[in-house]
Design a protein around this motif. Structure first.
Motif, short mmCIF file in Angstrom:
data_model
loop_
_atom_site.label_atom_id
_atom_site.label_comp_id
_atom_site.label_asym_id
_atom_site.label_seq_id
_atom_site.Cartn_x
_atom_site.Cartn_y
_atom_site.Cartn_z
N SER A 281 16.16 12.45 -5.26
CA SER A 281 16.23 13.91 -5.12
C SER A 281 15.78 14.35 -3.72
O SER A 281 14.80 13.84 -3.18
N ARG A 282 16.50 15.32 -3.18
CA ARG A 282 16.18 15.84 -1.85
C ARG A 282 15.28 17.06 -1.97
O ARG A 282 15.52 17.98 -2.76
N ILE A 283 14.22 17.07 -1.14
CA ILE A 283 13.29 18.20 -1.12
C ILE A 283 13.13 18.66 0.33
O ILE A 283 12.73 17.88 1.20
N ASP A 284 13.46 19.92 0.61
CA ASP A 284 13.33 20.49 1.95
C ASP A 284 12.04 21.29 2.04
O ASP A 284 11.78 22.17 1.19
N VAL A 285 11.23 20.98 3.04
CA VAL A 285 9.96 21.69 3.27
C VAL A 285 9.97 22.15 4.73
O VAL A 285 9.86 21.35 5.65
N GLU A 286 10.13 23.49 4.90
CA GLU A 286 10.25 24.06 6.24
C GLU A 286 11.34 23.33 7.00
O GLU A 286 12.50 23.35 6.62
N ASP A 287 11.01 22.64 8.09
CA ASP A 287 12.05 21.98 8.89
C ASP A 287 12.14 20.48 8.60
O ASP A 287 12.75 19.74 9.36
N ARG A 288 11.54 20.03 7.51
CA ARG A 288 11.56 18.61 7.17
C ARG A 288 12.29 18.39 5.86
O ARG A 288 12.29 19.25 4.97
N THR A 289 12.93 17.22 5.75
CA THR A 289 13.60 16.82 4.51
C THR A 289 12.95 15.55 3.98
O THR A 289 12.76 14.59 4.73
N TYR A 290 12.61 15.59 2.71
CA TYR A 290 12.01 14.43 2.07
C TYR A 290 12.88 14.02 0.89
O TYR A 290 13.55 14.84 0.27
N VAL A 325 0.09 4.23 7.81
CA VAL A 325 1.22 4.40 6.90
C VAL A 325 0.77 5.14 5.64
O VAL A 325 1.44 6.05 5.15
N VAL A 326 -0.39 4.76 5.12
CA VAL A 326 -0.92 5.44 3.93
C VAL A 326 -1.19 6.90 4.24
O VAL A 326 -0.89 7.79 3.43
N TYR A 327 -1.76 7.20 5.42
CA TYR A 327 -2.04 8.58 5.78
C TYR A 327 -0.75 9.39 5.90
O TYR A 327 -0.66 10.54 5.44
N ALA A 328 0.28 8.79 6.51
CA ALA A 328 1.57 9.49 6.64
C ALA A 328 2.15 9.79 5.25
O ALA A 328 2.74 10.86 5.04
N GLU A 329 1.95 8.88 4.33
CA GLU A 329 2.45 9.10 2.98
C GLU A 329 1.69 10.24 2.31
O GLU A 329 2.26 11.03 1.55
N LYS A 330 0.39 10.35 2.59
CA LYS A 330 -0.40 11.46 2.04
C LYS A 330 0.11 12.80 2.58
O LYS A 330 0.25 13.78 1.83
N ASP A 334 1.54 15.83 0.33
CA ASP A 334 0.99 17.18 0.41
C ASP A 334 2.09 18.20 0.70
O ASP A 334 2.08 19.31 0.14
N ALA A 335 3.05 17.82 1.56
CA ALA A 335 4.15 18.74 1.86
C ALA A 335 4.99 19.00 0.61
O ALA A 335 5.41 20.14 0.36
N ILE A 336 5.25 17.95 -0.16
CA ILE A 336 6.04 18.12 -1.39
C ILE A 336 5.28 19.01 -2.38
O ILE A 336 5.86 19.90 -3.02
N ARG A 337 3.97 18.79 -2.50
CA ARG A 337 3.17 19.62 -3.42
C ARG A 337 3.13 21.08 -2.96
O ARG A 337 2.99 21.98 -3.79
N SER A 338 3.26 21.32 -1.65
CA SER A 338 3.21 22.69 -1.15
C SER A 338 4.38 23.53 -1.66
O SER A 338 4.34 24.76 -1.59
N THR A 339 5.41 22.89 -2.17
CA THR A 339 6.56 23.62 -2.73
C THR A 339 6.30 24.07 -4.16
O THR A 339 7.16 24.71 -4.77
N GLY A 340 5.13 23.73 -4.70
CA GLY A 340 4.82 24.07 -6.08
C GLY A 340 5.12 22.95 -7.06
O GLY A 340 4.84 23.08 -8.26
N ARG A 341 5.66 21.88 -6.55
CA ARG A 341 5.94 20.73 -7.42
C ARG A 341 4.68 19.91 -7.66
O ARG A 341 3.83 19.78 -6.79
N ASP A 342 4.59 19.34 -8.86
CA ASP A 342 3.58 18.32 -9.13
C ASP A 342 4.16 16.99 -8.68
O ASP A 342 5.37 16.85 -8.49
#
Length: 374
Positions: A281-290, A325-330, A334-342
């Protein structure tokens, strides 16, 4: 890693004597008659690659061997959920079809001596493996698959010997670049045939893992197959039961799953009665895509299988420290959670103990419309 073959030397002596002495001294292991590997290399190799090494050793010993089922898939670069219990190859006569025990890998060494050998070959701070890793894989010789309408008994009664030509193709030795064995090529059954012949004989989860990988091209070589290619071989399934198991696994396959863990997760979710999520699944957060492994769109929950290897692999490929790498994943999470998703994560332990996975998903509110196993 290098496999060593016993051979006659220029001075007329034979290297097999020195290699046998090395086995008795605990420096080498015998994989097949005349084919050896250093103990330290064997200890450092993960279980699934030990099967592949033994397949390579079988080629080094026997030459023109046509590998089939899981052994062919391993050479084709297809990920397997479980480690095969034998090296599987074709034979062309009824009398040859059997399981051939592996030679003793450690010669006459006692269990205590084997334990000491493994301890000496293990790095500082690493757990010492049990002596079971020095139990060799047998060779399972199997008669060929037969086209529709040809029975095994009819094939044996045919005047010309009956058996049709073995479907085969050659893979260059470079398909396993990390193992040198003085072997020019490996002979295997075509990928589509190996998939059809293997999937219905394994567990449902193992079959889905294989199908997801080959349909999506998530193999070591990037090789993929189309459903039509698979269909061309299904007439070689000899029973209604195998055909039904094949149809069920194929219906559940999804090429979007990018790893065995993701594929097995989907099977587990269905077994436990949870709603099946959208994959990749694609999740867009501001100017980033995850991209996340799965997302329950209506519930606002993203999920990921976390096998652990991605951190070390990403660090190795990028040159970053694993902690970076672990920090980048965090930051990503956090960016994904900022969209209101768990966000919910699970790993191999939860897949192998599904009650843990169920508890985790329930805590996060993943929809569960039916009871497990219904």
């Amino acid at each position: 890693m290098r496999l060593l073959r016993a051979r006659r030397l220029d001075d007329g002596l034979h290297s097999g004597t020195a290699l046998s002495d090395a086995v008795r001294a605990g420096r080498m292991l015998r994989l097949r008659r005349g084919v050896y590997v250093e103990v330290s290399d064997w200890v450092r190799t993960p279980p699934w690659d030990r099967h592949l090494i033994t397949v390579i050793a079988t080629t080094a010993q026997e030459g023109d061997v046509v590998f089939c089922r899981e052994s062919a898939l391993a050479l084709h670069g297809v990920p397997l959920l479980e480690v095969p219990d034998a090296v599987r190859r074709r034979c062309t006569s009824r009398g040859a079809a059997r399981r051939v025990p592996a030679p003793s890998m450690t010669g006459s060494r006692s269990r205590g001596q084997v334990r000491g050998m493994l301890a000496a070959a293990t790095g500082p701070g690493e757990p010492v493996p049990t002596e079971t890793i020095c139990v060799g894989l047998p060779t399972h010789r199997l008669e060929p698959t037969l086209p529709a309408g040809m029975s095994r008994s009819a094939a044996r009664r045919a005047p010309d010997g009956g058996e049709p030509a073995l479907p085969r193709e050659e893979l260059d030795a470079s398909v396993v670049p990390w193992c040198a064995a003085d072997v020019a090529a490996y002979v295997v059954e075509p990928l589509a045939l190996a998939v059809v012949d293997t999937v219905p004989r394994l567990s449902f989860a193992e079959g889905v893992v294989i199908l997801d990988a080959v349909l999506g091209g998530h193999t070591r070589s990037g090789a993929r197959v189309e459903v039509a290619e698979l269909a061309a071989w299904t007439d070689r399934l000899p029973s209604r039961r195998l055909r039904e198991r094949w149809d069920r696994a194929l219906a559940a396959a999804d090429p979007r799953a990018e790893s065995p863990g993701e594929s097995w997760s989907r099977v587990r979710l269905d077994e436990l009665g949870f709603e099946l999520p959208e994959l990749q699944s694609r999740i867009d957060v501001e100017d980033r895509t995850y991209w996340v492994d799965v997302e329950w769109l209506g519930a606002g929950i993203a999920g990921e299988f976390d096998g652990g290897m991605k951190y070390t692999r990403a660090a190795r490929l990028s040159g970053q420290d694993p902690s970076q790498v672990v920090y980048a994943e965090k930051i990503r999470e956090d960016a994904i959670r900022s969209t209101g998703r768990d966000m919910v994560r699970w790993g191999w332990a939860e897949l192998r103990h599904p009650e843990r996975l169920a508890r985790l998903l329930v805590v996060h509110g993943v929809p569960r419309p039916r009871a497990a196993g219904r």
